[in-house]
Each structure stands twice: as C-alpha cells, then as structure tokens.
Design an enzyme around this catalytic site. Structure first.
Site: not given
Lengths: 508, 484, 508, 484
Positions: A152, A156
């Site tokens: 992630c 991101v």
C-alpha cells in the site's frame, strides 16, 4: 490438581477441568457480562431471516472475507520462477504477513524481502530503500531474478518503480542486465488473484521486452493461484507428459512449496527457468487454468499473437475432458489411451459412490475459478449446490456461475453470491442450510456455529496438514476430491448412527 | 566460557557479516554480539530500522497494536481499518483464548472485521466509510462494549481523520471508540504499535473511565491485575489460578481474555503484575504516575522463576498472602518434581537457540534451565535497550545475542552452533527443520500450551521433549548417504 | 407421519422418529427381554479385567476373528496373472462368498467359478464336476490359464487334483497344453495369506515345470495379499521404474481390481503375462513384500537357486529405505535422486506434523506383515503402539513383533497378541485403551463400544470407498498414511473442542 | 408383445446358449425362456444343480440357513460351526437390523462367532470342540437365550454328531441349542438351507415350546405374525407399523429383529403373514398343519400391492380391522401421491432387469409399475416351480425369465435388452455398471432402505431415481470418442 506427569493435559482438555471452570466463573463475575439470556437471544437472532437481510444489506463493513490482498498473489506467482526472489516495496509488516500466511498453509518456509519503508520513506519516497534493498537482496540471496511488487504505502505515495529500479541499476545495486521485473499490486484493488496476474504479466513484459515472436508448437500453461499447486502442477505435468507435447508451466511453485527435509535449506527450488519464460513468447498458445487469475496476462499474450484459452480450475469429469480436448486441439495430438483409462476409472468411482453422493447439498466458497470448478463437479456427482460464494467474485463471475448452474437440474436450488463475505454466508446457511460446506479452513466457523460439516478443499488450509501435496486436478485428482467428500459423508453417517447402533453398518 | 570458544563465536558472526555488502555489514554488525558476563547490557544496538532487502522477521505497528495489545479484548469489535490484507493475515493466528464467548455475539476476537478499503476510499478518503462501518457494526453486533479502529498504512497517508469520526460516533452510540494510529510504516517494528496501543488505551478507555461506576466491582485489599499476558493457549488462566490460589483477587487480565470492564478498572488494582514488559510497560508507568498503582515484573515460566515470582509478589502483601504463596509452591512441588524426574533425563544438556519477541528471549531461559537445558543464543525481534539490560540477568557468558536478526543470519548461526532445539516463529520454523534442527514456535507454543504457571510448565516440558526427541530427527539423512 | 416427498428419510434417520420409537417399545414388551439393569451390568462386566481374563483364556470359541480362509487368498493371487481364471473345486457357496467379499472391498466385479459340488460329489468325489467345470470355463471365458484351488469339501474327501486335471485334459475339457495350475487351500488350515502363497507356488510349479534356470539380471517382486494393491502395485512400479531395472511383479492385481467404467466389462484386465512368469525362473532374485504371504513360494524360488529376500509390508521411512537399498544391492543400481527427494519430502511431512503425532497411542490389527509394517511406521512418528494383534499371526510373528518393538523406546508399552481375535481385542482396549485403533472396517466395533476412533488402513474396508486406489507403500504412500492418521487426530480434536470453542483453533 | 419382438428375445437366448459347450447349452436352455402370457408357469426348470465352471450367482445351504433364516434372531448366539471362512464372509453383510440391542451383550447378530476348525478338528472330529465352544459362549455371553449350531461343509463329511452334543448341552445350560445341518454341499442352492432351517426351528424351538409358559404374552383376537421378513434396512418395522396402525397386534417377526420368545410364540398367532414365501413357507405349513394357524401371503412393495395386501389381511378379521386398513390406506395416500408426483415423471417408461432371490423377482414388479416402470426380465437364484407359478401373476407377455442365471448370461442379456436399471446383488453390481447400466443391489437395498411399506416406498422411489438419473450415466463415454 488436573496436571500429572503421567497424564499431561494441554489446552484442549485442561480448561475443561473443574479448577478452571471455577476460575472462569470467578472471572466472569468481574466482566460486567451481557446476561446469558440476552446472549442467547442475540445468537438466535443472528440465525434469523431478519438478521440475514440486514447482513446482506451491509455496504461498508466487511466481516470474515474469503480473499486476501494482491501482494500475496504476487509473492505466490513470483516464487514459481526459478531462483526468483519476491521483493516487496513497502512496509515490512506486509511481507511478514504474506510469508506467515503461506507458511501456515504449505507448512513450508516462504522467503520474501521487503524494502522496510518507514515514516521518512512515506514522506520522501522509498527510492533509497529500494536501492539498498536490491543491493542487499542481490548480494545475500544470489537470485537469478527479482520481482518487485508493491504494498500500500508505495502505491499511495506513488513511487515510480521503473525509475527507481533504473536508478538502482545505475548505483550498482544489481548488474545492468540483471532481471528485475515489476508489478503494481496495491492491496486496495482486487485481491490476491489479481496480484498473481500482475506478476505473470510483469515477468512476461520484462523478459519478452524487445523480443519478436517466432511461433513454435509449444504450449504455455499458467496454473493460477492455487493452494493445491504442489499436487496439481505435478499432476498437470504427468498428464501433459502423457500427451508427449512441448509445454511449459509458467510459474510452477510445486517444488518451491515442497522441499525435502534432508539437512539442506533450499531457499529456491524448482520453478520455471528464466530461459523457458523468455522462449514462452514463441509458444503457439497459452492456456490458463484459472481465468480470473490471468485476465491481464491473458490479454497480453493474445496481443503478442498467441492463442489464449482459459479454464475455471478444471476439476472433475467434464472439465478435465474439456481441458484435454483443448490440449489435443491446440497440439493436434490425440488424447492418450492411458488418460482415457484414467477417465474410465473416475467414472467408475463416481458410479460406485453415486448413491451416497446423489442429492447431497453443498455450499461452496473460495476464489471465483475454484467455486466454478467445484460446483461443476459437485453437480456431476448428483450433488446440489445451495450457496456459491466468492468474496472476490464480480458480476461477470456471477453470470458465469448462473450459466453453469443452468446446465444441470442439480443447480436449480443454487444461489450465487458475488462479493459477499463469510459472515453473510453464515446467515445464508443459518436460514437455508446445506448438508456440507466446501471451502477453506475459514469455513470451520459454520461447523461450530451451525453444525454443518466442513470439507477442506481450497486455500487456505491451516488446520490440516499436507493435503496440498495431493492433486485435485485431472481424473485422478477428481477421485481424490470424491473420496474427500465421501469420507466426510460417511464419517458423518457413522457419527449420527453410532448411538442407537441401528444403521451403524459394516458395509456402505 | 573459554576464550577460545568465545572467539570462535565471534568469528562466526564475522563470517556471516562478510557476506553482506559493506554498508549493510557495518549496520548489522552493531546488532550481533557474544555476551560477556558482567556487562550491563548485551552489547547490541536495538530498536533501529531494519535493513531493506534482507529478510527481517519483524512485523509492523499494526501487528503490535491490533495483533497483540487490542485484538485480544473480547467484548470489543476491532476494525482493521484500511485494505483487506492486514486483518486477513492476522485473523485467528495468535490464539488469544477467550472464555465464555460466543463468537460474533459477545466476542469478536477470532474474526476478521475490516473496512476493506477500495481505490475510491484512497482517492476520496475513508472517513465516510468509517462512519458507515461503525453503524453496520452496531447493527450486526449490538452487544459489543466498544470499538477500536486499527489504522492500516493508507489511512495515515491520505489524511483521514479517524479521531474525529471516533469521537463523534462514540458519543452517538454511547460506547468507547478508540482510534489507533498504528499504520504499518510507523516506527521500526511491532514495538511502536504496542506503545501507540498503550497510549490509546490510556486516553480512550482508562482515563475516561476513571470516575465511571463499576457495578460488578467492590475493591478489596488483595486486588491485582495481570498485565501483558495475551493468553496464548490459555497462559493467563494458568497464571491467574496461582495468584487466586495464594489469596489474591485478579481483577483484570490485560489483554488476553480481557473485557472492557477489566481494562477500565485497571487503576483500581493494588498492584499491577506485568509479564510482558515490552508491550505494556507504558500503561503500567501511566497507572503508577497518575493513579499511584505500583507495578512489578514477574516471570511464570518454569518452577524456579514461578516460585521466585510468587514470593516476590507475596512480599508486596501481608502474611496471609505470603503463606498463600508458600502453600501454592508446596502444593505443586510434587507434580513438578515428577515432571522433572520424567523429562530432565531426556533433555539434560540440550542446547537451545531462541529468537522471539516480547519477553520470551529471556523469560523462558530458566524454564529450560529447570529441565537441564541451556540457551546458547538468543535475541529479540523488537526489543529496546532496557530489554537487553534485563536479559543479562538470564544469560550466560558467551551466549550469542542478535537483535532484529535476519533469516539469513539465523540460518548461518544455527548451522554453526548446531543447537538441539530452535525456538522462534512460523516463518522460521520450516526452514530450520529442513536443516535438521528440531523447532518449536515460541510465539504460538506451536498450537500447544499454556506454558505459563505450573500447569503450563508440565506442557512445556512435554513439548520440548517431543520436539527434540521425536525419532524423525535421527532419520533426516538417507542411510545410503551415511554410508558414503 | 415421518415421511414426505420433500424430505425422504431412510433408515439412518427414519427409525429415530417418534412413531418408530413407540413401535420399538411395543415390540420390546413382547420380547421377554433381559431387564435393562442386567444388560448394563453385563455390558460393564464385558469391559472389566475379570472378563478380559476369561476372554483371553478362550481355547475353542473364536469371536470376530481378523482373518479369512485360504481360498480367498488363492483367488486374489490367481487374478493377478494375465487372463487367468480362478477356479474353485468345492461347494459353490464358497465361491459366492469370496467374490462378494472382494467386491465389497474393491467395489469391483470379482470373477471366479466353482465346480458346484453337491452331496453326490461328496460321496463319489468331484471328478466329473471338475471335468465339466474346466470344459465350461475354458469355453465360456476363454482364459489363458486356469488355477484350480480347493475348498473344504474337496479337501476333506481327498480329491486328487492332479489326476482329475489330467483326466479332464484327456476328456478334452481343455487342450493338452493349456495351463492349469493347482493349489490345495483348505479353509481349516492357515488363513487367506497361506492361500495366496499356495497359488503363487502352484503357478511357479506349473509354469516352470521342466525348465532349467538360466539366471539373468531381473528381479521378481511378489506383493502378497494386499487390500491396497491397486495403489501399492502402481506405486511399486513407479518406484522400480525410477531405478531403471528389469523387474516383474508376480501376480499384479492392480488393473484387475480397478477397471474403468466405459461401457465395456473387462473380465480380465492387466496382470502378469504368463510368459513373464515363465521367464521369472531366470530372475536373479525374488523379493517378497510380505514374508508371511510367501513362505512356501519363497522357499521354492530359493530351491531353484534364486536369491530371496522378504519384507514386512514395508511402510514408512525406514522400511522403504531398506526396500530401496535391497533393490539397489540386488541390482547394483544406485538409488535414484528422485526417490531420495521423495524421501526428504516424507521426512519433511513427518517433521511438520510431529508435534501432533508424537506420543499418540495406537492399537493395530491385521495380517502379520501389515501389523509389523504399520507398527514400525507408527513408532517412527513417535507414536506408541499399545496392542498389536494378528489373528493369523503365529509365534514366529510374535517374536518378530517383540524384536521390532524393542528397537524403539516408543514400543515399550506395546503388547503382542498372536492368534487372538477382535473380541479379545475389545477386552484389551476396554481395560488398557489406546487413543486410536488402526485396522480394517471390523474395527468400527471399537468406535461404537469404546469410543476409540478407527483409522482404516487395511483390508477389508467395506464402509469407505476407493481408499485402496491410493498407495500406502513408498515414501509417497507413507505421506498418505501420515495424513490419514493426522486427519483423524485433528478431526477428533475439532470434535472435542467444538462445544466450548476454546481450542477450536484456526491453525494446527 | 409383438411376435417379432418376442422372437428377437428368443434369438437372444439362443445366441447366448451357442457360446456354451453343447451339453451345457442343453442344460441351461431349460432355465431360460421368454414368457408367454397365459401360461401357468414361466417355462423354466428350477431348483436344479448349477453347471460347474459357469459363474453361478448362487450360494449354499449355510447361506440360506444361517445367513437368512437363523442369523437375524437377535438374542441367540449363532455358531458358524466349522472353518473360519463361511462366518467371516457373511459377518454383518445382510443388514438384518435389530432394535434395542447391545451387540455382544444381548444381541449377537452382527458378530462372527465360529468354532474355527483346524486340521486336527477334521482329523479327530469336532464334537469335543463344540462342547467347549458352547461352554465358552456361556461364559462370554451369559444373557443369550439359546444357541444355534450352523454346520459348514466339513462337519457333515467327517461324521460329527452335533445333534447329540446339542441335546446334551441344551439340557445342561437350560436353553435351546439348535443343530442345523446346513452344510454347503447340501442341495443345489440357498434354498435347501431355508428348508433345513425351518425344520430345525420347528423341532428345536417351536414344537418344544408349544406348552411353555410365555409370561410376556396374553393372547388377543388380532394377533398376527410377520413371517419371512428379515428386516433388511428395517423393512419389517416399516411393515409392522402398518399392521399395528390398522389395529392388529404383531406378536412376532420372523426372523428380522426376532427374539426367541417371538419364535416360540409362533403357533399362538391368529394368522401368519408371510412375505418371503420361498424361505419360510415350510414353517407356515407346519403351523397350519399342527396348530391350525392359517397363513396368508402378502406383498408390501409399492402402494398398489400394499393396499391390496392390507385389504386382504383385513378380510381375515372383523370390521374394526377392515376399517383400520382403509384408514391406513387413506392416511398414507397423500404422501404417496406426492412421491409419485415427484418421481413418476422422472422414471416413467424406464425398463428394469432383475435377478434376485426369494420373493423380489416378482414382488417388486408392481412397485416399479407404480412408478411407471416396467420389468422386462427377471429371474431367481434359487426358486422352485411354485415361485415361477406365482411369478406369472406379476409379469407381462414377453418378459425374459432366467433361472439360476450365470453372470455370463446376465451380461449378455443386459447388453441385448439395454435396460435402464438392473437390480441384482453385490457380485453383479460392478460389472453391470462397467457396461454403463445403472444398478441397485436388490438384496441389501444398496445400503439404503427400508423398501417395505409406505415409508419404504418413498425411499424406494428416491433410490430408483438416483440410480437411474445420476448424471454419471450420461458421461460414461469420453466425449472425444463420441465424435469419432
């Protein structure tokens, strides 16, 4: 005192001893507990139709999903290439989780490294982590290839993998020509099956770069994410060897997840050789064993000009027939007599056991292709699917499921649940039960809460050992699946009839 | 230990370091040492970022906060807030046993409850989703006593304001909602997750409840709390039974088999007893500072340490309790003697290599000693220097110490040290066994346990025996190879 | 009314319905029943040490023996030769029993004919029956060989097989040179394993008659009577093929007992070709997989000048090691690396599951070689044998058992019971229980009467299907045995812990 | 049936016979026929020795006496007297269900109890052994109500005098001991075994007990006995329930779930109802002759025959019972109609080939008819001519009839007739399935049942559906072969 040297009780029995039952009573008096009648009331309510409707109406809360995240699939796909290191760009905790998750299923060491990004990397980007990480990984583990996939944080903040890897090469982390493939695998998109897809495509993309396709007669086979890969891939090879054709398994984890205990730790074992992957561009066709695991990789090979065919975890009689006929079609080779005899043996087993299997009802959950494959075989055995559920199934899958169910009168009762989780399934089973549940270890909650026996036939299986060493694909694998189901049915029958003795029969 | 042997162990470390790139070798060198008796610490650096690309065993803050501290509280719903993976991989894996629980009705420990972030939540922010998640939790699980929101990486990166959502919804539902900022990129290991978890527990449960009525609770002179026991395989129960037998009243367990009531009640104890110092010392310090509750570290692994601990605890109370401690020790001694008589001959002289987290790299040492076994190497995934200081009281001269060891280092050390048993985690288990070494998972007790207390020691002894003495270890080499 | 079209209840549930419980009560009132307290008292008594002693003291009465009679083994051995018809000289009821007994285990058609002797034949001898029988059998079934074995009547009245067969040839029942082998297999001597032996020896005797041995480098393998022969013989061939040696399985039933369902009934399938058997006289050595199945055949080949080696149903790690090393010794070929890797995988599985298997106790019953082989593997897994019983085991077997048990500390508790039956075993288990029983379907009485779970791993298995299609021999077979045992242990653990939920763990 | 079709069937028989040696063809030809409507029997010879060397399906006298008639009596111990095999192969194979039984304590049906003759017993005679066996039975199973001695082949050949042993020991233990001379070589099939069993039952249980007190029994006007129901899968219970519902009292079941008391009580019935004529007509005749008890054949397979039988039985009693019969029929009719509505459309027009023993080759015919199915071929393993006479009332013109069919004949007939279902025994099952034909074991109900009575018919219908309509039968041919 419950414990003695002659009879040592561990948790499974110790806490049923009176001393501990008294302890629990003392503790519960200090817990400000919800009164038992309220608990019972709510428990009953959770099994009601009203609760079911609320449960199915959830839009945001996800409870007990049967899916994992992309990088898990990425790691699985990566280690199926020979001497290839799975390299996660992101937080290190992710990697620890992927490794332990796979280890608990395969009971095998599962190696992967991380760039261990922390707060500063979150602010400034993870380039230095990637540069250092590649250098260390290359030096220490001496892989033949590294596949970088993301978790992630890197996604991101938008780390530019291609640029970072190019930088790392320039900084000497790895030689300029050392293979480093890449895949974007954010956890907030899709599930582990998409991460699998991304790596397959990523490896093709990297290793085929600049190559021109010179078609030959070989066939690529992509197995897909599969907890039974050890048994299945070996069985696949046995079947294809019987055909006497040229084929290559693309990402073959069967040796990696089944290394011997003989005093040596093999961080890498088996897998598809990189030269084989390089040559795979020239294959006549690519066959995917699990359509939903290879949507992008499949499109990619098709773009390259290969024929592309996909299956839904082909399990049982008809699906194996179709797989063999497809191989025969693609290669022009006849289906070997030995396989035809195996087919006859599967039919034989199905016939012999049909009276026990006929009319039994099952609910099936797991990855989309598995649920399709398993449902099909269940219906071939005269079984009746009741709930077919894939948390990571989409509307296309639901449509394919419904089409499949419509092919058989045994599918008439079945309901299809795309995107639903296992807490929803609990409501479904409480209100409309089936005789058995087929799925992963997660399904043992139905056994506990609803008394519906679980048949463990898909990933993850944490609470039984070594099942994945045996195939479920092919005619022989199907016999094994049949026996697994039948054993559960007959164990269940023995259990139910043991008290009165009536029907506790010597022959079944 | 003889100087020569010690030198060999130092050389072993040097050999391993030589395989790293120089920059990495330099970094890792600070984390590896051969212990010198008399030193005040173990001579290793700790609580430092892991080296990228080298296979660290460590997890993240989320693992420390949700997986360890908050997750075991049974009557709360713990949301793994963010994408699906973190909650999925930790679902049902820590064996934090609970009693009297109906999962999904009045307990949610062995469940995976997540907001399952999708791309749109990343792009548009997840706070609205969190509001709905909390509403849906109330609909599905109305008997919950509170909710925790365990943040995963993206939450902290996209600027979600979970604190504000928690505050608003908590007022609305009339139950505590704890926003836990345990994104995986915070800190260098699980450890910061413990700290964050402790702080949130302080701010959202303990302090707010300090003046709350507690109808089930009437304070007494012998009230103690068990802190830092996660009830793996029932550990906390096997500890609690001894404290209760000696006359104390255990008014709370943190956080294995804990209820919200027990957590909120914390400051009312006369004494806090802490087992896992690393993960919960923060909250003990807070309760001491703010509420004046003293705390005491204890160790319930193995009869030697159990007896010492029982007596040290009793020292804090009156003669009734001191007699109680002696009575308990006397009661269990014959059983323990029988255990030792059975297993010590089978285990005497066996050498152990450990690599775990929390308290175990030191705490279990004397339990092995009780069985005649010796820890020859040990280390922590996420210790701080105070852990290594405490460790010096447990280990012998020449013990190899490693901090944040990589799988690579562990493998090489095992091959050099040839232990009779390795104790570490699931990720280390199978590779170590391939090398031919018996292994026990010392996080999860390898699905056995409890290991705490006297009842637990019996199981511990049995398990070490079955690990080391299983016949398979004599058969790893093909006999026709032996002949070669 | 219990029955409805939507929910049809068969015996397993129908007779628990109130209507039938009332019916039973009415019926029992008319049965002059022993009062329930007396029944309970006797039931308790049957589980006492005093009863055990009486039970073990029985000299004449045999109750629930775990053995069958010679001609069953003769039939089994016969059908392992290519296109060979089993031909029983005696009463026809015997043949019906052998056929159904084997059919219930293998779920396969089992062909054999009888001379259908009746009272007149008992008085005048069965020569005419044999002459007519051979003529019919030869004409109708067109076999390549007939093996005549006897049942009681022919043995008691003393029919002269050799003379009768010679007469039949002269009368034209079969051509003069048509192979008709013979074996004397009275049911009142030995058990099915001896009947197996008699046929193997009988076939050798017939087909080798007049031949002079010209030694070559081949190896004969005699599998012995084995309910898992389908899986085991195929696994044996796979293993021996890996060696790349010349070998012949003598009596291979693996295809005969696993014919496909494809529209054709194959009365004969597979089996050892007769020319192969004829040539087997020249083999360097004969290896018996089950010593007690080949005592006479072994002596016979040794007389002919072959090396002879025998095993005890080699199952598990050490026994497979020894088997492979013996093959290597006899042939001079090294053990293939592929098998060494399989060995490592078995060790791996044993290590991974050792904590669950260690210290579990088992009682094991079955044929002598099976009990030896199974006991050995159980001890290799850290399991503790408690009662080892072979109804057809003799004092030599008991001595071998004791020697085996003495090789391991895990054998210390074990008691060996040669010649005892399963009613004796019930007493043994009632007074000195083990955690599990390993044996055949007959062992399900222990599950019912004593709550000791049964693990089905030997012939006959009537109440589960197809298990015999998977091997238990070799390293891979051993993994399967391990999984079978472990599944039972973990199923048992789930069952015990499901109520409280404590210890109903997701990972094991 | 049209003449041409019938001729084809006759030709089919001729073709099969042509494959035998001439002498055998001649013999077998007498046992095979195509039925002509209106004939008084089926035109086949029966109860004749089987041809050696041709695979007969038949068993022996022991199978008929022990396996069928005596074995199901639950509170007696039945010794398989002789070598081990006969008892072993028949152990627990006939599914004669028993109620309220603790096996080995007050019931011995599912046990193998044998004198396990050894060579020395053959040489020196087995009578001494039998004495000891009986003593040991008394020690092991003291609650038994009697013992039967079921002779195997050697016993009759070596001159053992089991009658004398039985007599002596019976006096000694004060219980009936029945010596049953059912050696396997006697007669040509199971059938003589039934007869012998009936005679011994007469001589050693019924007649001796004629004047015995029966404390549990007070005679009543509606007392009936069920004779010749072996309670396969609970058949007798599913029959009994109907008789009791119509107002009769069933005072005994022979011999499924029977007790000695029920057997001894036989002559006290007002009416004996016989289901399996073949195996127990002898004892009915005896009870009629000696005790004046009338007997009636009935058929509880399928609603048509059940209703007919209930009414025929009721005819023997007063209006109360007649009304009872109508009430029972009315009660079950809706359920049966629902069963027919569900299954008839799935089974209509399906053709059945049967080969069984006892009563079933004819008795089940109308049950199939109720489902719209047709029996196109049938035959008996061990029938007599009176069975074939009775069969004429059940079968249609052109039905193929075979007596003592060989496996070879059955296979050829199946291939020629292409039935939708074959019903026979375990030995026939798997080979038939290989040919691609659905199959039900019609001795054991293929481990299902009961099939008798209304409750049983529901199961029968379900089972025929699942056998015929299981998807596997559409998949026996590889699809790539179909294309060829």
């Amino acid at each position: 005192m419950p414990q003695s040297a002659d009879r040592i009780l561990d948790h499974a029995s110790l806490f049923n001893e009176p001393e501990y039952l008294e302890l629990f009573a003392r503790k519960h008096a200090l817990e400000n507990r919800v009164p038992p009648d309220k608990v019972q009331e709510q428990l009953d309510y959770t099994k009601s139709w009203e609760y079911r409707e609320k449960n199915l109406a959830r839009e945001s809360l996800c409870i007990n999903p049967a899916k994992a995240c992309q990088p898990l699939g990425a790691m699985f796909a990566t280690v199926g290439f020979a001497k290839t290191l799975a390299f996660n760009h992101g937080s290190q905790g992710c990697t620890a989780y992927f490794r332990s998750h796979l280890a608990r299923h395969f009971k095998e060491p599962c190696a992967a490294v991380s760039t261990s990004m922390t707060e500063d990397a979150a602010v400034f980007g993870g380039m230095q982590n990637l540069i250092d990480g590649l250098s260390n990984a290359y030096t220490v583990y001496k892989p033949d290839m590294i596949v970088v996939s993301t978790t992630c944080i890197a996604e991101v903040i938008g780390d530019d993998l291609s640029a970072f890897i190019a930088n790392a090469r320039e900084k000497g982390s790895v030689p300029m020509d050392f293979p480093v493939a890449q895949a974007h695998t954010p956890s907030f998109v899709g599930s582990h099956i998409n991460g699998y897809d991304a790596v397959i495509k990523g490896v093709f993309t990297y290793l085929w770069e600049g190559k021109t396709r010179e078609p030959n007669e070989r066939i690529n086979i992509i197995p897909g994410f599969d907890g039974f890969a050890v048994g299945n891939n070996r069985e696949l090879k046995r079947i294809l060897n019987a055909f006497d054709i040229g084929y290559d398994i693309i990402s073959d984890v069967s040796d990696q997840f089944d290394t011997p205990t003989d005093g040596t730790y093999r961080m890498f074992d088996g897998g598809t050789p990189l030269d084989t992957v390089r040559g795979a561009i020239n294959a006549k066709a690519t066959v995917s064993m699990q359509k939903y695991c290879t949507e992008k990789a499949g499109a990619f090979v098709a773009e390259k000009g290969q024929q592309y065919a996909s299956f839904h975890y082909p399990l049982g009689l008809g699906a194996t027939d179709e797989f063999l006929m497809k191989i025969s079609d693609l290669t022009g080779k006849p289906i070997p007599d030995s396989l035809e005899k195996e087919r006859g043996r599967l039919v034989d087993a199905m016939a012999d056991s049909s009276a026990w299997l006929h009319g039994k009802s099952y609910s099936i959950f797991g990855d989309p292709d598995f649920v399709l494959g398993m449902t099909r075989f269940v219906m071939e055995m005269g079984g009746e699917p009741v709930h077919c559920l894939a948390t990571n199934g989409n509307s296309e899958w639901a449509a394919e499921m419904k089409a499949l169910l419509a092919t058989s009168p045994y599918g008439a009762r079945a309901q299809v649940w795309a995107g639903k989780d296992l807490w929803a399934m609990r409501s479904l089973l409480a209100t409309e039960p089936s005789d058995y549940v087929i799925g992963s270890t997660y399904g043992k909650i139905f056994e506990r809460d609803l008394g519906i026996p679980l048949i463990r036939l898909t990933f993850p299986i944490f609470d039984r050992h070594h099942h994945h060493r045996f195939p479920v694909w092919g005619y022989e694998g199907a016999i094994r699946v049949l026996v697994t189901i039948l054993d559960k049915i007959l164990d269940d029958l023995d259990r139910k009839t043991i008290k009165t003795g009536i029907s506790f029969d010597m022959v079944r | 230990m003889e100087a020569e042997a010690k030198a060999a162990r130092r050389q072993m470390i040097a050999d391993v370091l030589a395989e790293y790139p120089p920059k990495t070798a330099k970094k890792r060198g600070k984390h590896l040492n051969v212990f010198n008796e008399g030193d005040t610490d173990c001579g290793v650096k700790s609580n430092i970022k892991s080296v990228p690309g080298v296979m660290t065993v460590r997890g993240c803050a989320y693992a420390g906060a949700k997986g360890v501290v908050w997750g075991p509280i049974k009557d709360m719903v713990h949301i793994s807030h963010g994408p699906v993976g973190c909650g999925q991989y930790s679902w049902g894996q820590r064996r934090n046993y609970v009693s009297g629980a109906v999962t999904g009705v009045n307990s949610w420990v062995v469940m995976q409850i997540t907001s399952d972030y999708q791309e749109k939540d990343i792009v548009f922010g997840g706070d609205k989703k969190l509001v709905k998640v909390i509403d849906e939790i109330e609909a599905m699980f109305p008997l919950n006593k509170g909710i925790s929101v365990m943040s995963e990486c993206p939450v902290g990166l996209i600027g979600d304001d979970i604190e504000s959502v928690a505050k608003r919804k908590s007022k609305e539902i009339g139950k505590p909602i704890a926003p836990v900022r345990c994104e995986g990129f915070r800190g260098v290991s699980q450890s910061l997750g413990h700290h964050i978890a402790n702080d949130v527990m302080r701010d959202f449960l303990i302090d707010p409840a300090a003046n709350k009525e507690d109808p089930s609770f009437e304070p007494g002179p012998y009230d103690v709390m068990i802190v830092g026991d996660y009830n793996i395989g029932g550990d906390a129960w096997a500890s609690r039974i001894l404290l209760e037998e000696m006359g104390l009243r255990v008014i709370g367990q943190w956080s294995g088999d804990a209820s919200v009531a027990e957590v909120e009640r914390g400051p009312k104890a006369k004494l806090n007893l802490i087992h896992c110092y690393r993960s919960m010392n923060y909250i003990c310090r807070h309760m001491e500072e703010k509420y004046g509750v003293p705390w005491l570290e204890f160790n319930f692994f193995g009869p030697t340490r159990i007896a010492k601990s029982l007596r040290a605890i009793a020292e804090q109370f009156d003669d009734k309790i001191k007699e109680g401690a002696e009575r308990v020790i006397a009661k269990y001694t014959p059983m323990i003697d029988a255990i030792l008589a059975k297993y010590k001959p089978r285990l005497e002289g066996k050498k152990i290599m450990l690599y775990v987290g929390g308290l175990r790299p030191r705490h279990v040492s004397d339990a092995y000693g009780d069985l005649g076994m010796e820890v020859i190497a040990t280390g922590y995934e996420f210790a701080h220097n105070d852990d290594y200081q405490r460790t010096t009281k447990y280990i012998k001269d020449g013990t190899v110490v490693y901090d944040d060891a990589s799988e690579f280092e562990l493998e090489r050390f095992a091959q050099a040290l040839k232990p009779d048993l390795v104790g570490s985690g699931i990720k280390e288990k199978y590779g170590t066994q391939k090398l031919g070494f018996p292994f026990r998972q010392m996080h999860s007790w390898d699905y056995s346990g409890p290991y705490h207390g006297y009842d637990g020691f019996a199981i511990f002894a049995r398990d070490m025996d079955l690990a080391i003495n299983n016949p398979v270890w004599g058969m790893t080499k093909a006999p026709w190879k032996k002949a070669e």
